[in-house]
Design a protein around this motif. Structure first.
Motif, PDB file in Angstrom:
ATOM      1  N   GLU A   1       0.912  -1.012  -0.020  1.00  0.00           N
ATOM      2  CA  GLU A   1       0.016   0.053   0.069  1.00  0.00           C
ATOM      3  C   GLU A   1       0.738   1.294  -0.045  1.00  0.00           C
ATOM      4  N   ALA A   2       1.986   1.233   0.730  1.00  0.00           N
ATOM      5  CA  ALA A   2       2.833   2.444   0.834  1.00  0.00           C
ATOM      6  C   ALA A   2       3.202   2.807  -0.584  1.00  0.00           C
ATOM      7  N   GLU A   3       3.672   1.768  -1.307  1.00  0.00           N
ATOM      8  CA  GLU A   3       4.243   1.977  -2.749  1.00  0.00           C
ATOM      9  C   GLU A   3       3.330   2.536  -3.648  1.00  0.00           C
ATOM     10  N   TYR A   4       1.961   1.741  -3.443  1.00  0.00           N
ATOM     11  CA  TYR A   4       0.804   2.535  -4.021  1.00  0.00           C
ATOM     12  C   TYR A   4       0.417   3.939  -3.928  1.00  0.00           C
ATOM     13  N   GLU A   5       0.290   4.273  -2.589  1.00  0.00           N
ATOM     14  CA  GLU A   5       0.271   5.855  -2.305  1.00  0.00           C
ATOM     15  C   GLU A   5       1.274   6.512  -3.092  1.00  0.00           C
ATOM     16  N   ASP A   6       2.490   6.182  -2.795  1.00  0.00           N
ATOM     17  CA  ASP A   6       3.612   7.108  -3.471  1.00  0.00           C
ATOM     18  C   ASP A   6       3.422   7.029  -5.003  1.00  0.00           C
ATOM     19  N   MET A   7       2.984   5.974  -5.566  1.00  0.00           N
ATOM     20  CA  MET A   7       2.722   6.006  -6.950  1.00  0.00           C
ATOM     21  C   MET A   7       1.662   6.905  -7.457  1.00  0.00           C
ATOM     22  N   ARG A   8       0.531   7.161  -6.619  1.00  0.00           N
ATOM     23  CA  ARG A   8      -0.610   7.824  -6.811  1.00  0.00           C
ATOM     24  C   ARG A   8      -0.132   9.328  -7.014  1.00  0.00           C
ATOM     25  N   LYS A   9       0.926   9.595  -6.350  1.00  0.00           N
ATOM     26  CA  LYS A   9       1.495  11.123  -6.458  1.00  0.00           C
ATOM     27  C   LYS A   9       1.614  11.290  -7.795  1.00  0.00           C
ATOM     28  N   ALA A  10       2.386  10.578  -8.563  1.00  0.00           N
ATOM     29  CA  ALA A  10       2.610  10.781  -9.889  1.00  0.00           C
ATOM     30  C   ALA A  10       1.583  10.496 -10.948  1.00  0.00           C
ATOM     31  N   ILE A  11       0.758   9.181 -10.615  1.00  0.00           N
ATOM     32  CA  ILE A  11      -0.232   8.749 -11.433  1.00  0.00           C
ATOM     33  C   ILE A  11      -1.307   8.542 -10.640  1.00  0.00           C
ATOM     34  N   PRO A  12      -2.291   9.790 -10.534  1.00  0.00           N
ATOM     35  CA  PRO A  12      -3.527   9.748  -9.608  1.00  0.00           C
ATOM     36  C   PRO A  12      -4.488   8.792  -9.679  1.00  0.00           C
ATOM     37  N   ASP A  13      -4.668   8.267 -10.992  1.00  0.00           N
ATOM     38  CA  ASP A  13      -5.964   7.369 -11.463  1.00  0.00           C
ATOM     39  C   ASP A  13      -5.326   6.054 -11.494  1.00  0.00           C
ATOM     40  N   ILE A  14      -4.274   5.585 -11.131  1.00  0.00           N
ATOM     41  CA  ILE A  14      -3.736   4.306 -11.362  1.00  0.00           C
ATOM     42  C   ILE A  14      -4.671   3.304 -10.494  1.00  0.00           C
ATOM     43  N   LYS A  15      -4.727   2.178 -10.922  1.00  0.00           N
ATOM     44  CA  LYS A  15      -5.666   1.258 -10.107  1.00  0.00           C
ATOM     45  C   LYS A  15      -4.767   0.427  -9.153  1.00  0.00           C
ATOM     46  N   TRP A  16      -5.115  -0.053  -8.182  1.00  0.00           N
ATOM     47  CA  TRP A  16      -4.173  -1.172  -7.310  1.00  0.00           C
ATOM     48  C   TRP A  16      -4.886  -2.395  -7.153  1.00  0.00           C
ATOM     49  N   VAL A  17      -4.233  -3.465  -7.601  1.00  0.00           N
ATOM     50  CA  VAL A  17      -4.522  -4.927  -7.479  1.00  0.00           C
ATOM     51  C   VAL A  17      -3.604  -5.678  -6.402  1.00  0.00           C
ATOM     52  N   GLN A  18      -4.596  -6.095  -5.366  1.00  0.00           N
ATOM     53  CA  GLN A  18      -3.807  -6.700  -4.323  1.00  0.00           C
ATOM     54  C   GLN A  18      -4.199  -8.234  -4.706  1.00  0.00           C
ATOM     55  N   VAL A  19      -3.055  -9.231  -4.254  1.00  0.00           N
ATOM     56  CA  VAL A  19      -3.201 -10.590  -4.483  1.00  0.00           C
ATOM     57  C   VAL A  19      -3.240 -11.348  -3.348  1.00  0.00           C
ATOM     58  N   ASP A  20      -3.690 -12.775  -3.404  1.00  0.00           N
ATOM     59  CA  ASP A  20      -3.531 -13.583  -2.160  1.00  0.00           C
ATOM     60  C   ASP A  20      -2.228 -14.279  -2.071  1.00  0.00           C
ATOM     61  N   ASP A  21      -1.527 -14.530  -3.118  1.00  0.00           N
ATOM     62  CA  ASP A  21      -0.359 -15.067  -3.125  1.00  0.00           C
ATOM     63  C   ASP A  21       0.549 -14.589  -4.440  1.00  0.00           C
ATOM     64  N   PHE A  22       1.549 -15.060  -4.424  1.00  0.00           N
ATOM     65  CA  PHE A  22       2.524 -14.860  -5.681  1.00  0.00           C
ATOM     66  C   PHE A  22       2.247 -15.396  -6.979  1.00  0.00           C
ATOM     67  N   LEU A  23       1.629 -16.936  -6.751  1.00  0.00           N
ATOM     68  CA  LEU A  23       1.027 -17.523  -7.947  1.00  0.00           C
ATOM     69  C   LEU A  23       0.136 -16.484  -8.697  1.00  0.00           C
ATOM     70  N   GLN A  24      -1.006 -16.093  -7.928  1.00  0.00           N
ATOM     71  CA  GLN A  24      -1.997 -15.105  -8.729  1.00  0.00           C
ATOM     72  C   GLN A  24      -1.185 -13.889  -9.207  1.00  0.00           C
ATOM     73  N   LEU A  25      -0.238 -13.495  -8.605  1.00  0.00           N
ATOM     74  CA  LEU A  25       0.724 -12.343  -9.265  1.00  0.00           C
ATOM     75  C   LEU A  25       1.244 -12.639 -10.333  1.00  0.00           C
ATOM     76  N   ALA A  26       1.641 -13.938 -10.362  1.00  0.00           N
ATOM     77  CA  ALA A  26       2.672 -14.336 -11.762  1.00  0.00           C
ATOM     78  C   ALA A  26       1.657 -14.473 -12.855  1.00  0.00           C
ATOM     79  N   LYS A  27       0.372 -14.976 -12.646  1.00  0.00           N
ATOM     80  CA  LYS A  27      -0.607 -15.165 -13.542  1.00  0.00           C
ATOM     81  C   LYS A  27      -1.086 -13.768 -14.018  1.00  0.00           C
ATOM     82  N   ILE A  28      -1.171 -12.708 -13.151  1.00  0.00           N
ATOM     83  CA  ILE A  28      -1.533 -11.306 -13.611  1.00  0.00           C
ATOM     84  C   ILE A  28      -0.238 -10.769 -14.573  1.00  0.00           C
TER      85      ILE A  28
END
Length: 314
Positions: free
Chosen positions: A226-253
Motif C-alpha cells: 500500500e505504501a508503494e501504491y500511495e506513493d505512485m498515486r502522487k505521479a499517476i493519480p488514477d492508477i488502479k491497485w490490485v492486491q493478490v492472495d499469493d504470488f502464484l496469482q501475481l505471476a498469472k496477472i
C-alpha cells in the motif's frame, strides 16, 4: 611467507607508527580472508560443480536445497535449480529458511523489516514455486538434511552489487542456468491482456526518473504494498491497485499483461522469469539485475524510458 594476524593493539600501533606497512598488512589480511573463504568453498566436499551434483544424485532419490534470501533472490535462484533438475532428473526440494537478519542498505525500507524471509512470505511464495514441475516441494526449513546450501553466495566470494543476481547460485554450484529462457510457468490471466502493470518499490529508485508521463496511457495497474501504491498515486493519480492472495496469482496477472514496468524489486523478478514484455528501471548504485532474453528492456534516463513505453504499448 605465512600470514600472521595481528591483535587490535598491534594493528593500532602499526597504523600510527608505520602507515605504509599498515597498508601492506591490510592488503595481506584481505587476501588472507579471501583465501580462507575460497579454501572452504573448494573443500569440505562441497557440491561446487555440475559433475559433483550429478554424482551425488546417483545415490539419493531427492536433492534438498536451502535458501534464506529475499523473495526476489529466491526467484533468481530458480533457473539454477531448474538446470540442476534437467541435468540430474531427480526431484528437488527447496527449503526456505526464515528469520535471517536483513542488512538495510541501498534503500529506505523493506516490507519485512529486519529479516529477509518470514513465514508469511514463504506462504506467499510456496504456491508459485510448488507449481513448477522441477520442484517436488517448497516449504519452510525445519532441520531437514541439506545437500546444497544456496546461501553460500553471501560468503563474500564476489561482489553482490555489480554481478547478476540470477547467476549468484550458478557461481557456487558450478551449474550454468539458461537465463534467456523462462523459468516460471503459469496460466496467464488474460483479463489483463490490454493492461500495463507497474511496480516500484521504495528501494533501488533511480532519482532521475519521473513516472507521471504514464498518465496519458490507459489501463494502468499497480502491484505492490500500500505504501508503494500511495506513493505512485502522487505521479499517476488514477492508477488502479490490485492486491493478490499469493504470488502464484501475481505471476498469472503479470503473465497476462501487455507490458510490465518496474524497478529492481520482487515483481520484476517474476516478469523476468516469465519473459513478458518488460522495462526495468536501473538503480545506478546497485545494477545487479540484468534482463536477458526476449522482450527485455532497461534504462537509466527519462527520454529512453518514455520512448520504450511508447514503442511497447503501441
Amino acid at each position: 611467507m605465512t600470514f600472521k594476524k595481528r591483535g587490535l593493539a598491534s594493528k593500532l600501533w602499526l597504523k600510527y607508527t608505520d602507515r605504509p606497512k599498515y597498508k601492506q598488512y591490510k592488503w595481506e589480511h584481505k587476501n588472507y580472508g579471501q583465501e580462507e573463504v575460497n579454501n572452504y568453498f573448494v573443500g569440505n566436499n562441497r557440491l561446487n560443480t555440475q559433475d559433483k551434483i550429478i554424482g551425488l544424485c546417483k545415490t539419493v532419490t531427492t536433492l534438498n536445497v536451502v535458501h534464506s534470501g529475499n523473495a526476489g533472490d529466491v526467484i533468481y535462484a530458480l533457473p539454477t535449480i531448474k538446470k540442476i533438475y534437467e541435468v540430474t532428473g531427480i526431484s528437488i526440494n527447496l527449503y526456505l529458511k526464515t528469520g535471517k537478519p536483513l542488512v538495510l542498505s541501498g534503500y529506505v525500507a523493506h516490507p519485512l523489516g529486519t529479516v529477509m524471509l518470514n513465514e508469511k512470505m514463504v506462504n506467499l511464495l510456496a504456491p508459485l514455486i510448488n507449481a513448477q514441475d522441477y520442484i517436488a516441494q517448497c516449504e519452510i526449513y525445519n532441520g531437514q538434511q541439506i545437500h546444497v546450501d544456496l546461501d553460500f553466495f553471501r560468503a563474500k566470494l564476489f561482489s553482490l552489487d555489480n554481478t547478476n543476481i540470477a547467476r549468484w547460485c550458478s557461481y557456487i554450484t558450478g551449474v550454468t542456468p539458461q537465463l534467456w529462457k523462462s523459468w516460471l510457468t503459469v496460466d496467464a490471466d488474460n483479463s489483463y491482456a490490454n493492461t500495463i502493470i507497474v511496480a516500484r518499490s521504495e528501494r533501488y529508485r533511480n532519482s532521475f526518473v519521473d513516472y507521471s508521463f504514464l498518465q496519458k496511457y490507459d489501463n494502468l495497474v499497480f502491484i505492490g504494498v500500500e505504501a508503494e501504491y500511495e506513493d505512485m498515486r502522487k505521479a499517476i493519480p488514477d492508477i488502479k491497485w490490485v492486491q493478490v492472495d499469493d504470488f502464484l496469482q501475481l505471476a498469472k496477472i503479470i503473465a497476462g499483461c501487455k507490458l510490465f514496468i518496474g524497478n529492481q524489486s520482487f515483481p520484476f523478478s517474476i516478469a523476468e522469469a516469465l519473459k513478458v514484455p518488460r522495462i526495468l528501471e536501473i538503480y545506478y548504485h546497485t545494477a545487479n539485475v540484468i534482463p536477458e532474453g526476449p522482450n527485455a528492456h532497461d534504462f537509466f534516463f527519462q527520454d529512453h524510458f518514455e520512448s520504450l513505453v511508447k514503442e511497447l504499448s503501441a
